[in-house]
Design a protein around this motif. Structure first.
Motif, short mmCIF file in Angstrom:
data_model
loop_
_atom_site.label_atom_id
_atom_site.label_comp_id
_atom_site.label_asym_id
_atom_site.label_seq_id
_atom_site.Cartn_x
_atom_site.Cartn_y
_atom_site.Cartn_z
N UNK A 1 0.83 -1.20 0.00
CA UNK A 1 0.00 0.00 0.00
C UNK A 1 0.88 1.27 0.00
N UNK A 2 1.98 1.24 0.78
CA UNK A 2 2.85 2.42 0.85
C UNK A 2 3.53 2.68 -0.48
N UNK A 3 3.93 1.63 -1.20
CA UNK A 3 4.54 1.82 -2.52
C UNK A 3 3.56 2.51 -3.45
N UNK A 4 2.29 2.08 -3.43
CA UNK A 4 1.27 2.72 -4.28
C UNK A 4 1.14 4.20 -3.95
N UNK A 5 1.07 4.53 -2.67
CA UNK A 5 0.90 5.93 -2.25
C UNK A 5 2.12 6.76 -2.64
N UNK A 6 3.31 6.21 -2.46
CA UNK A 6 4.53 6.94 -2.83
C UNK A 6 4.58 7.16 -4.34
N UNK A 7 4.26 6.12 -5.10
CA UNK A 7 4.26 6.24 -6.56
C UNK A 7 3.26 7.30 -7.01
N UNK A 8 2.06 7.26 -6.50
CA UNK A 8 1.03 8.21 -6.91
C UNK A 8 1.38 9.63 -6.46
N UNK A 9 1.98 9.76 -5.28
CA UNK A 9 2.41 11.07 -4.80
C UNK A 9 3.50 11.66 -5.68
N UNK A 10 4.47 10.83 -6.08
CA UNK A 10 5.52 11.28 -7.00
C UNK A 10 4.90 11.74 -8.32
N UNK A 11 3.99 10.93 -8.83
CA UNK A 11 3.34 11.27 -10.10
C UNK A 11 2.56 12.57 -10.00
N UNK A 12 1.78 12.73 -8.94
CA UNK A 12 0.97 13.94 -8.76
C UNK A 12 1.83 15.19 -8.57
N UNK A 13 3.03 15.03 -8.03
CA UNK A 13 3.89 16.19 -7.79
C UNK A 13 4.35 16.83 -9.10
N UNK A 14 4.43 16.04 -10.16
CA UNK A 14 4.91 16.55 -11.44
C UNK A 14 6.40 16.81 -11.47
N UNK A 15 7.11 16.45 -10.43
CA UNK A 15 8.56 16.70 -10.35
C UNK A 15 9.33 15.53 -10.96
N UNK A 16 10.51 15.84 -11.45
CA UNK A 16 11.40 14.78 -11.94
C UNK A 16 11.91 13.97 -10.75
N UNK A 17 12.12 12.68 -10.96
CA UNK A 17 12.59 11.84 -9.86
C UNK A 17 13.39 10.65 -10.35
N UNK A 18 14.22 10.16 -9.43
CA UNK A 18 14.90 8.88 -9.55
C UNK A 18 14.53 8.13 -8.29
N UNK A 19 13.92 6.97 -8.43
CA UNK A 19 13.44 6.19 -7.28
C UNK A 19 14.15 4.85 -7.29
N UNK A 20 14.93 4.58 -6.26
CA UNK A 20 15.54 3.27 -6.08
C UNK A 20 14.58 2.47 -5.23
N UNK A 21 13.99 1.46 -5.84
CA UNK A 21 12.89 0.70 -5.22
C UNK A 21 13.33 -0.71 -4.87
N UNK A 22 13.03 -1.08 -3.64
CA UNK A 22 13.24 -2.46 -3.19
C UNK A 22 11.89 -3.14 -3.05
N UNK A 23 11.89 -4.45 -3.22
CA UNK A 23 10.65 -5.22 -3.06
C UNK A 23 10.21 -5.16 -1.60
#
Length: 188
Positions: A1-23
């Motif tokens: 659930x937290x990964x979904x919220x972080x992903x959607x928050x990054x997307x909604x921000x409209x900012x450029x990002x690099x996300x190092x994601x672990x399972x």
């Protein structure tokens, strides 16, 4: 659930990002401690990578953090606030969004956000989740707001102090003194 919220928050921000994601792991904080066998990208919301391909990059498991933080295009760092990550962020002059998991990370997050005022602390809901709206808010505040601008200025000052400490300052003097004492001990 937290990964979904972080992903959607990054997307909604409209900012450029690099996300190092672990399972994710079923154990609390375990994803931080263990290498998962699963591809972490499979846990992202459907269509996220396609929708954000112009603004973002998601890397599975690991990336060279110091080199990334040292790049001139990096404006902020969402970090667990471990001591090494904290020092690397200061050394490169990059303000933070704190996301402590355990141990000294909580104390470091408080020091960075409330003491030095070079970090933002997102609010967690009653279930321990940071929701997408909060993620969007702190990202925009750090990257576009006056508070973020002030944090970048403070971080530039801390970066200069860190460079001085490594060049001629206390760190160098302390290491030279230690080396001299060890040399004297071995000579006896």
């Amino acid at each position: 659930h937290q990964i979904d919220e972080l992903a959607l928050g990054l997307e909604l921000s409209g900012q450029r990002f690099l996300w190092v994601l672990r399972a994710p792991s079923n154990l609390p904080n375990a994803a931080y401690l263990e290498a998962a066998e699963e591809d972490p990208l499979q846990f992202l919301p459907k269509g996220f990578l396609e929708r954000t391909k112009e603004n973002g990059l998601v890397v599975a498991s690991w990336a060279p953090q110091v080199q990334i933080l040292g790049h001139c295009s990096v404006g902020g760092f969402l970090s667990h606030c471990g001591w090494n990550s904290t020092l690397e962020s200061v050394q490169e002059g990059v303000p933070l969004i704190t996301w402590p998991l355990f141990a000294e990370q909580r104390m470091n997050a408080v020091m960075l956000a409330e003491g030095l005022k070079v970090a933002l602390k997102p609010r967690f809901n009653e279930d321990g989740i940071v929701e997408k709206e909060e993620i969007t808010k702190v990202i925009k505040c750090l990257m576009k707001g006056e508070i973020g601008k002030g944090m970048r200025e403070k971080m530039r000052t801390l970066k200069d102090f860190a460079a001085h400490a490594l060049k001629d300052g206390s760190s160098k003097q302390t290491l030279l003194q230690l080396a001299s004492e060890w040399e004297n001990l071995s000579g006896n």
